[in-house]
Design an enzyme around this catalytic site. Sequence first.
Site, PDB file in Angstrom:
ATOM      1  N   HIS A   1       0.560  -1.532   0.216  1.00 10.70           N
ATOM      2  CA  HIS A   1       0.221   0.171   0.116  1.00 10.70           C
ATOM      3  C   HIS A   1       1.110   1.455  -0.373  1.00 10.70           C
ATOM      4  CE1 HIS A   1      -3.853   1.708   0.950  1.00 10.70           C
ATOM      5  NE2 HIS A   1      -2.985   3.055   2.052  1.00 10.70           N
TER       6      HIS A   1
ATOM      7  N   HIS B   1     -10.386   3.125  -0.738  1.00 14.45           N
ATOM      8  CA  HIS B   1     -10.516   1.909   0.567  1.00 14.45           C
ATOM      9  C   HIS B   1     -11.579   1.414   0.392  1.00 14.45           C
ATOM     10  CE1 HIS B   1     -10.221   4.802   4.795  1.00 14.45           C
ATOM     11  NE2 HIS B   1      -8.801   4.038   4.692  1.00 14.45           N
ATOM     12  N   ASN B   2     -11.157   0.193  -0.282  1.00 13.55           N
ATOM     13  CA  ASN B   2     -12.078  -1.180  -0.696  1.00 13.55           C
ATOM     14  C   ASN B   2     -12.177  -1.854   0.999  1.00 13.55           C
ATOM     15  OD1 ASN B   2     -11.577   0.506  -3.152  1.00 13.55           O
ATOM     16  ND2 ASN B   2     -10.465  -1.255  -3.820  1.00 13.55           N
ATOM     17  N   HIS B   3     -10.564  -2.389   1.138  1.00 15.68           N
ATOM     18  CA  HIS B   3     -11.009  -3.238   2.550  1.00 15.68           C
ATOM     19  C   HIS B   3     -11.540  -2.566   3.192  1.00 15.68           C
ATOM     20  CE1 HIS B   3      -7.791  -6.402   0.265  1.00 15.68           C
ATOM     21  NE2 HIS B   3      -9.004  -6.367   0.223  1.00 15.68           N
TER      22      HIS B   3
ATOM     23  N   SER C   1      -4.237  -0.303  -5.518  1.00 17.90           N
ATOM     24  CA  SER C   1      -4.624  -1.308  -5.247  1.00 17.90           C
ATOM     25  C   SER C   1      -4.858  -2.828  -5.120  1.00 17.90           C
ATOM     26  CB  SER C   1      -6.215  -1.368  -4.930  1.00 17.90           C
ATOM     27  OG  SER C   1      -7.298  -1.429  -3.423  1.00 17.90           O
TER      28      SER C   1
ATOM     29  N   ASP D   1       0.046  15.324   5.679  1.00 16.57           N
ATOM     30  CA  ASP D   1      -1.202  15.397   6.730  1.00 16.57           C
ATOM     31  C   ASP D   1      -0.629  13.622   7.266  1.00 16.57           C
ATOM     32  OD1 ASP D   1      -1.914  13.211   4.057  1.00 16.57           O
ATOM     33  OD2 ASP D   1      -3.369  12.271   4.537  1.00 16.57           O
TER      34      ASP D   1
ATOM     35  N   GLU E   1      -8.108   7.383  -4.278  1.00 18.84           N
ATOM     36  CA  GLU E   1      -7.453   7.080  -3.800  1.00 18.84           C
ATOM     37  C   GLU E   1      -8.873   6.181  -2.813  1.00 18.84           C
ATOM     38  OE1 GLU E   1      -4.608   8.078  -0.693  1.00 18.84           O
ATOM     39  OE2 GLU E   1      -5.630   7.930  -0.069  1.00 18.84           O
TER      40      GLU E   1
ATOM     41  N   GLN F   1     -10.184   2.271  10.803  1.00 17.85           N
ATOM     42  CA  GLN F   1     -10.619   4.141  11.588  1.00 17.85           C
ATOM     43  C   GLN F   1     -12.031   3.648  12.313  1.00 17.85           C
ATOM     44  OE1 GLN F   1      -9.523   3.053   8.953  1.00 17.85           O
ATOM     45  NE2 GLN F   1      -7.163   4.335   9.088  1.00 17.85           N
TER      46      GLN F   1
ATOM     47  N   TYR G   1       4.494   0.863  -2.905  1.00 16.90           N
ATOM     48  CA  TYR G   1       3.732   0.564  -4.113  1.00 16.90           C
ATOM     49  C   TYR G   1       4.911  -0.697  -4.979  1.00 16.90           C
ATOM     50  CZ  TYR G   1       0.471   4.359  -4.120  1.00 16.90           C
ATOM     51  OH  TYR G   1      -0.188   5.060  -4.451  1.00 16.90           O
TER      52      TYR G   1
ATOM     53  N   ASP H   1      -5.092  14.627   1.635  1.00 21.18           N
ATOM     54  CA  ASP H   1      -4.221  14.765   0.830  1.00 21.18           C
ATOM     55  C   ASP H   1      -4.598  16.407  -0.066  1.00 21.18           C
ATOM     56  OD1 ASP H   1      -2.909  12.947   0.823  1.00 21.18           O
ATOM     57  OD2 ASP H   1      -4.522  11.394   0.020  1.00 21.18           O
TER      58      ASP H   1
END
Lengths: 801, 250
Positions: free
Chosen positions: A49, A95-97, A544, A278, A93, A250, A52, A117
């Site tokens: 992640h 945030h699949n999982h 991803s 960030d 970006e 989170q 890369y 970001d």
Amino acid sequence: MIETDIKVTPELVAEHGLTAEEYARLLAILGREPNITELGIFSVMWSEHCSYKSSKVHLKRLPTRGAQVLQVPGENAGVVDIGDGLCAAFKIESHNHPSYVEPFQGAATGVGGILRDIFTMGARPIAVLDSLRFGPISPDPRASVEEVARNRRVLGGVVGGIAFYGNCFGVPTVGGEVSFEPCYNGNPLVNVLALGIAKKDELFLARARGVGNPVIYVGAKTGRDGIHGASLLASAEFTEESQQKRPNVQVGDPFMEKLLLEACLEAMQTGAVVAIQDMGAAGLTCSTCEMASRGGTGIEIDLARVPQRETRMTPYEIMLSESQERMLLVAERGREREVLDVFAKWGLDAVEIGRVTDDTLLRVRDLGKVVAEIPAHALAEEGPVYQRPLAPPAPRKEKLIEFASEGADLTENLLRLLASPVIASKRWIFEQYDYMVRTNTLVGPGAGDAAVVRVKETKRALALSLDGNGRWCRLDPRAGAMHAVAEAARNVACVGARPWAATNCLNFGNPEKPEVMWQFSEVVGGIAEACCAFGIPITGGNVSFYNETLGRSIYPTPVLGVLGLLEDASRAVAMAFRTEGDVIVLLDGRSEIAQTPAPGRHPDRSEGSLREIPRPAPLRGAAARNDSAWEFSSSEYAKTIRGIVTGTPPAIDLSAEKRLIECLVALAAEGAIQSAHDVSEGGLAVTLAECCFASHDSARDKSEGLSADVRLEGQEPAEAALFGEFGARAVVSVAVRSLARLREVAAQYQVAVRELGTVTSGSFRIEYNGRTGVCAPVESLRDTWAGALENALIGQGLREG
Amino acid sequence: MKFGVVVFPGSNCDHDTYHAIGTVLGQPVEFVWHQSEQLENFDAIILPGGFAYGDYLRTGAIARFSPVMRAVARFANSGGLVLGICNGFQILLEAGLLPGAMLRNTGLRFICRQVHIRVENVLTPFTSAARPGQVLKMPIAHSEGNYFCDAATLAELERSEQIIFRYTTADGREDLAANPNGSLANIAGIANRERNVVGLMPHPERAVEAALGSADGLVILRSLVESLVRRAEPEPARMRPAAVAARVPA
């Protein structure tokens, strides 16, 4: 809790996802054994992640340069010049999982992460778009009843989470796409794109400079949430135990993020901020070592000073926490008070936790005692890089679609297509998003092919479209990827904007499988080729991998976000038909085909060399129809009506796409067209229907919507003519008096003009070769289309946000 | 004449309101920080939409205790004009400056869409530029806009004509389908008895330019401007034509 004095054993190394070679590399960098904290730091930074490592060698092929590019990939977001002294920062970006494990918070924090970001760069976010993919939400032979029920819950949670975060933060969610395929049953895709605007000379970079400058932590306190989110959740396949990873997801606090936004932008205005980044994936670890690495400096922090929301957190936990809504900034020594005052005004924690050093090390102390000391650049940039093996898949043996007999009534099939969740109205979803806040939304969700937001205090507007087609990419990754770029660019052109730059989110299975890596390589090649052809640089993005559940990979799913620039915001074009009597025209970039209709003679079909897909011998039926059947077997129609997913995507002709794009932009700039909508999922029939439905929406307070009366001619089977998805086509409507001008412009760009019919207020009619193909009252079609998604979801015990 | 737009840390329609008043209408306008209690220099105060302090508890429940709301209450009690939009309306309810309370939308979801509201009373400083019964198109964007009050309060609101806006169809019919959130009696906006405080869920500041889908919000904002002009004129007031027209029942 993880103790600090644990001995690092081979088992522990393996548990951290590091291979023996990677561990050897780690030892070489450190010149000694790591302690547990250092092992944790390396494991997150070298996770797929963050590093890369599997994709890097391929991503180099993407075009990233251009006169308009101010910031190439490597910073928090790409930045392009948009004129008037302004620039646009944008990035997508995944945030699949997390969104599968905990849909609501997973999606919410996905939005939060990408927004940070953007404003990290000094840009105020002005728009968000989402590309969402789920397993089927209506009964489907390839999904169990339980899976369908869960897909509905996941969709409800994801949409609720995006709404919760974006609405409160105050950024409009102006568009995106939603798609459904069984391959996403256990692995939905949630890709979020954010766009921000800044003055060109007020951009901020994440480069720690100035030895001795204070390093300041701001925002939410650090907790134990999200530890190993990047390394474990995002960098491994799903198994049956994945549900137990819930604590790794989170929790989002959009109000905190809003405070952070305002405070950061205000702090940047003081001139006392040197650098800022960030804390997203890999939290404090990533932000410290990356800022130091980019700045060519070192950073030293003391964890005892980090604001914590839980007691007795170990250095390991603090460094790896992925608690949301946190930022790290470097201020100018002597002016830190100015910065701290701004954060105090907004009621945020802002604490000096360390300083910039000249020894290029990331040194972490805990109450003064050194608990980790790692060369920052080696950690951030010298991670493992893999040239993983590639292997094309075995040839497929499959049955192609057989066309219905001529003269078949296709109205029923159009209704079924309109009712399929992929094509049905997404109103149920987008009405949960505040798509108007900031009062810039000129073309909102469902109103045009791309979203259009104006740039206040200028004449300009920006357009954005997100597109992908996983099914096509499975059948032919390279062609599918080119189609994704072409569709996103075409959509942007349909609203009148010139494609300006792109970002991509590449969603794939396990990169350790050669077939997946082959798909990845093909897709990157396809994106590169298409972007080069259109002259749009890729300014950033996200990869991803490991989107697999129980060993089953998702379709290779690249999602392209294309940003377009509209010189004159008042010229934005929507998709709705506007006036009865207007002429409906099909613009076709494949000019030679359109002028002499000869189905299958696609320009690049003869070249063959472009496509590397091993094409199996099809089960040949009527030979003359074979080309149409090849391409039609991959269509939404073939899938929805016949249950067939075979063949290849339509042949792609990038120069035809480019001609069409330029033609659309020119027509819009002159105000020559009333509406524009590209031909994509569901083909011409669905495109025409959607132009009618949109007119109903925009005219809701005045009259009923408009309709279309269309006559088509051709040699291909009726189904292919009405529902085929060949690219480089768009339906526009034009006032009779502007028709001649439209022809002139189209001729200039070598785009074929086919008059299809007229905008009417009667029934929706499509005639093909003199026979009725579709005929129905537009209201009945619209009702089906408008209610389908809600019907599929309602009464299913949707979890509410 | 000067407008004040209150900025809570979670306000997110503050800039839009500022833009509508300052840029579109060209009137003097300033932001007022939530910790300020200084409203003496303002002629009208607008509480904008957003999520004042996150609204994780109940919309407006914390905002009512903010320093600026003490000042807004004083300002309102001395006759100053106060307009609460969306979250601003919710805060006015919590602060007791308007009667009633908000429930979650009946669909339990956030709703963002264009709706129609009918002006029920043109004899207020917020609607004086409207025709009686005029239907306005403007967007809503909320998850807690389902207005509720007890029967006695509703009767009182009706009797003293404090219901200022109701959700209707485009042609002004008040039916169930036109009610987006389940509000009691299709209420979209109300006034206090003195009519110097108005709250509404729809966003007039988002409907000030045709390019954004509607300019009907200007009817409300222009009413405010004209009312302030009238207030500022020395007695006997020289009535402006628009104001005169608004006072004559159709």
